[in-house]
Scaffold this motif. Structure first.
Motif, PDB file in Angstrom:
ATOM      1  N   MET A   1      -3.668  -5.375 -24.505  1.00  0.00           N
ATOM      2  CA  MET A   1      -3.470  -4.930 -23.089  1.00  0.00           C
ATOM      3  C   MET A   1      -4.909  -5.386 -22.334  1.00  0.00           C
ATOM      4  SD  MET A   1      -2.025  -0.947 -23.301  1.00  0.00           S
ATOM      5  CE  MET A   1      -3.169  -0.772 -24.563  1.00  0.00           C
ATOM      6  N   ALA A   2      -4.995  -5.632 -21.129  1.00  0.00           N
ATOM      7  CA  ALA A   2      -5.783  -6.005 -20.104  1.00  0.00           C
ATOM      8  C   ALA A   2      -5.822  -5.344 -18.671  1.00  0.00           C
ATOM      9  CB  ALA A   2      -6.233  -7.590 -20.277  1.00  0.00           C
ATOM     10  N   ILE A   3      -6.862  -5.055 -18.127  1.00  0.00           N
ATOM     11  CA  ILE A   3      -6.819  -4.327 -16.797  1.00  0.00           C
ATOM     12  C   ILE A   3      -7.471  -5.597 -15.840  1.00  0.00           C
ATOM     13  CG2 ILE A   3      -7.504  -2.648 -15.532  1.00  0.00           C
ATOM     14  CD1 ILE A   3      -7.447  -0.811 -17.861  1.00  0.00           C
ATOM     15  N   ALA A   4      -6.766  -5.679 -14.677  1.00  0.00           N
ATOM     16  CA  ALA A   4      -7.387  -6.380 -13.596  1.00  0.00           C
ATOM     17  C   ALA A   4      -6.617  -6.072 -12.279  1.00  0.00           C
ATOM     18  CB  ALA A   4      -7.291  -7.932 -13.794  1.00  0.00           C
ATOM     19  N   ASN A   5      -7.502  -5.959 -11.310  1.00  0.00           N
ATOM     20  CA  ASN A   5      -6.728  -5.793  -9.906  1.00  0.00           C
ATOM     21  C   ASN A   5      -6.042  -4.484  -9.972  1.00  0.00           C
ATOM     22  OD1 ASN A   5      -6.527  -6.575  -7.174  1.00  0.00           O
ATOM     23  ND2 ASN A   5      -4.489  -7.700  -7.541  1.00  0.00           N
ATOM     24  N   GLY A   6      -6.516  -3.440 -10.486  1.00  0.00           N
ATOM     25  CA  GLY A   6      -5.633  -2.294 -10.472  1.00  0.00           C
ATOM     26  C   GLY A   6      -4.316  -2.085 -11.142  1.00  0.00           C
ATOM     27  N   LYS A   7      -4.050  -3.025 -12.260  1.00  0.00           N
ATOM     28  CA  LYS A   7      -2.989  -3.184 -12.809  1.00  0.00           C
ATOM     29  C   LYS A   7      -3.248  -3.516 -14.296  1.00  0.00           C
ATOM     30  CE  LYS A   7      -1.979  -6.503 -10.335  1.00  0.00           C
ATOM     31  NZ  LYS A   7      -1.418  -7.476  -9.420  1.00  0.00           N
TER      32      LYS A   7
ATOM     33  N   TYR B   1     -13.094 -12.441 -12.486  1.00  0.00           N
ATOM     34  CA  TYR B   1     -12.306 -13.066 -11.282  1.00  0.00           C
ATOM     35  C   TYR B   1     -10.943 -12.565 -11.155  1.00  0.00           C
ATOM     36  CZ  TYR B   1     -16.736 -15.943 -11.590  1.00  0.00           C
ATOM     37  OH  TYR B   1     -17.845 -16.174 -11.620  1.00  0.00           O
ATOM     38  N   ASP B   2     -10.477 -11.486 -11.696  1.00  0.00           N
ATOM     39  CA  ASP B   2      -9.073 -11.195 -11.567  1.00  0.00           C
ATOM     40  C   ASP B   2      -8.144 -12.320 -12.266  1.00  0.00           C
ATOM     41  OD1 ASP B   2      -9.434  -8.688 -10.819  1.00  0.00           O
ATOM     42  OD2 ASP B   2      -9.183  -9.162  -8.485  1.00  0.00           O
ATOM     43  N   ASN B   3      -8.559 -12.608 -13.558  1.00  0.00           N
ATOM     44  CA  ASN B   3      -7.677 -13.728 -14.043  1.00  0.00           C
ATOM     45  C   ASN B   3      -7.386 -12.879 -15.668  1.00  0.00           C
ATOM     46  OD1 ASN B   3      -7.422 -15.980 -12.371  1.00  0.00           O
ATOM     47  ND2 ASN B   3      -9.497 -16.270 -13.050  1.00  0.00           N
ATOM     48  N   ILE B   4      -6.020 -13.108 -15.916  1.00  0.00           N
ATOM     49  CA  ILE B   4      -5.901 -12.558 -17.455  1.00  0.00           C
ATOM     50  C   ILE B   4      -5.581 -13.729 -18.461  1.00  0.00           C
ATOM     51  CG2 ILE B   4      -4.065 -11.239 -18.745  1.00  0.00           C
ATOM     52  CD1 ILE B   4      -5.827  -9.549 -16.995  1.00  0.00           C
TER      53      ILE B   4
ATOM     54  N   VAL C   1      -2.983 -18.503 -18.644  1.00  0.00           N
ATOM     55  CA  VAL C   1      -3.907 -17.866 -17.454  1.00  0.00           C
ATOM     56  C   VAL C   1      -3.154 -17.505 -16.578  1.00  0.00           C
ATOM     57  CG1 VAL C   1      -6.040 -18.054 -16.380  1.00  0.00           C
ATOM     58  CG2 VAL C   1      -5.771 -19.440 -18.318  1.00  0.00           C
ATOM     59  N   VAL C   2      -3.166 -15.945 -16.123  1.00  0.00           N
ATOM     60  CA  VAL C   2      -2.475 -15.489 -15.224  1.00  0.00           C
ATOM     61  C   VAL C   2      -3.456 -14.881 -14.111  1.00  0.00           C
ATOM     62  CG1 VAL C   2      -0.819 -13.443 -14.659  1.00  0.00           C
ATOM     63  CG2 VAL C   2      -0.729 -14.819 -16.769  1.00  0.00           C
ATOM     64  N   ASN C   3      -3.002 -15.258 -12.851  1.00  0.00           N
ATOM     65  CA  ASN C   3      -3.801 -14.644 -11.692  1.00  0.00           C
ATOM     66  C   ASN C   3      -3.215 -13.340 -11.337  1.00  0.00           C
ATOM     67  OD1 ASN C   3      -4.650 -14.132  -8.879  1.00  0.00           O
ATOM     68  ND2 ASN C   3      -4.799 -16.364  -8.543  1.00  0.00           N
TER      69      ASN C   3
ATOM     70  N   THR D   1     -14.747 -19.119 -17.020  1.00  0.00           N
ATOM     71  CA  THR D   1     -13.747 -18.574 -16.095  1.00  0.00           C
ATOM     72  C   THR D   1     -13.907 -18.877 -14.765  1.00  0.00           C
ATOM     73  OG1 THR D   1     -15.129 -16.635 -16.141  1.00  0.00           O
ATOM     74  CG2 THR D   1     -13.621 -16.799 -17.734  1.00  0.00           C
ATOM     75  N   LYS D   2     -15.092 -19.470 -14.361  1.00  0.00           N
ATOM     76  CA  LYS D   2     -15.549 -19.887 -13.009  1.00  0.00           C
ATOM     77  C   LYS D   2     -14.911 -21.062 -12.675  1.00  0.00           C
ATOM     78  CE  LYS D   2     -19.331 -19.831  -9.639  1.00  0.00           C
ATOM     79  NZ  LYS D   2     -20.631 -19.391  -9.559  1.00  0.00           N
TER      80      LYS D   2
END
Length: 357
Positions: free
Chosen positions: A164-170, A217-220, A237-239, A284-285
């Motif tokens: 699992m990974a966490i980004a942007n409140g999800k 940068y909120d990428n998975i 790569v998911v935004n 990642t940038k």
């Protein structure tokens, strides 16, 4: 990771009996720089499936001493079968043991057991706002209150969820479907809203997603094993802001797919023959490959099984499983890719975690 990876399960079934390793206490001295804030480093060694020989190695930065199995030393009992994940949250450390259906909650500094939580084939763990989230092969994510150490909710996701990974409140969950064989694996990420603790959607990625990492940068970043040589392995790569696929960079993945994000880079092993491995570095940038091989001094990692790091020093740690049946190692590199020191680990070092003083 990895994690006890699905490919490792099939390798174990096909291999000869795994021997319990003989741990050596000799270890190259660590540099002084980690000791300012870090107490030491834990290494969760998976061991061989069905052999009940998972161990928790601890290396103390101050005394430069090695304990081959800190869990057994602290509790006079063993971890069990296939230690799959490890995480520290607050003052507690959580050890996920897959085949033994156990989550051991311990004191982070001593590994002394506080509580044992039983779950059906637990896989991976992440933390957010006083909750621990744990995937299980029954197709669920369990939510554990880190204060009461009780399961407060069980969230259905996809088949055979892995990391699992966490980004942007999800919370993003890799639904591998790797145990559906002879049916093909699945190809989705479950997206869980961390406010409501419910699955709000599934995202289609490449087949058999296993390992996830989130950047700043909120990428998975999703590493998928593919469909056992029918469909190739790959990266997606998911935004996380839009939940849309950003790209599918060309990668050459092997059987082992740990991934780790630190700073502006993501690190993961690549190979074209499953014999010779390199550690790729993805920016990642700029969303481009920064380097085909992070290691710059010729150090050879035979079987990269885990990747982690220290954001304070820029160090990167790589766990080497070697032949999957004898003592592995964890090699520390500085941020330029030069080897600093090596720590003797147990069989299949699958997770590396730093503990503060």
């Amino acid at each position: 990771m990895k994690q006890f990876k699905l490919h490792s399960f099939f390798i174990t079934l096909a291999s000869i009996t795994v021997l319990v390793s003989c741990h050596k206490d000799k270890v190259a001295p660590a540099p002084d720089k980690p000791t300012a804030q870090r107490a030491g480093i834990y290494i969760l060694n998976q061991g061989g499936a069905g052999h009940n020989n998972s161990t928790l190695t601890y290396y103390d930065y101050t005394t430069k001493s090695l304990v081959a199995d800190q869990f057994t030393a602290a509790n006079s009992s063993t971890l069990g079968d296939v230690g799959n994940d490890l995480g520290i949250y607050g003052s507690k450390m959580y050890v996920v043991v897959n085949n033994s259906a156990a989550i051991y909650v311990t004191n982070a500094k001593t590994a002394k057991q506080i509580k044992k939580i039983t779950l059906n084939q637990p896989r991976s763990i992440v933390f957010n706002k006083n909750y621990a989230f744990i995937t299980s092969y029954d197709g669920t994510v369990s939510v554990i209150d880190t204060a009461t150490l009780t399961i407060t909710k069980t969230i259905p996701v996809g088949a055979d969820p892995e990391q699992m990974a966490i980004a942007n409140g999800k919370l993003y969950v890799a639904n591998s479907g790797g145990l559906l064989y002879p049916a093909p694996p699945t190809n989705t990420l479950s997206v869980i809203d961390l406010n409501t603790l419910t699955e709000i959607k599934k995202i289609t990625v490449q087949v058999n997603p296993i390992a996830l990492a989130a950047d700043s940068y909120d990428n998975i970043y999703v590493l998928s094993l593919g469909d056992f040589n029918t469909v190739p392995a790959g990266m997606t790569v998911v935004n996380a802001k839009t939940d849309q696929i950003r790209s599918k960079p060309t990668v050459s993945l092997g059987y082992n797919v740990p991934i780790y994000a630190q700073g502006d880079y993501v690190y993961y092993p690549t190979t074209t023959d499953n014999i010779t491995y390199q550690i790729a570095v993805y920016n990642t940038k700029t969303q481009t490959l920064a380097s085909a091989n992070f290691i710059t001094d010729g150090t050879v990692i035979t079987t990269p099984y885990s990747v982690s790091g220290d954001p304070l020093t820029g160090e990167i740690f790589i766990g080497d499983a070697k032949d999957y049946s004898s003592d592995g190692s964890v090699v520390a590199f500085d941020k330029t890719g030069k080897k600093e020191y090596s720590i003797t680990a147990g069989i299949d070092p699958g997770k590396i975690v730093l503990v503060n003083k």
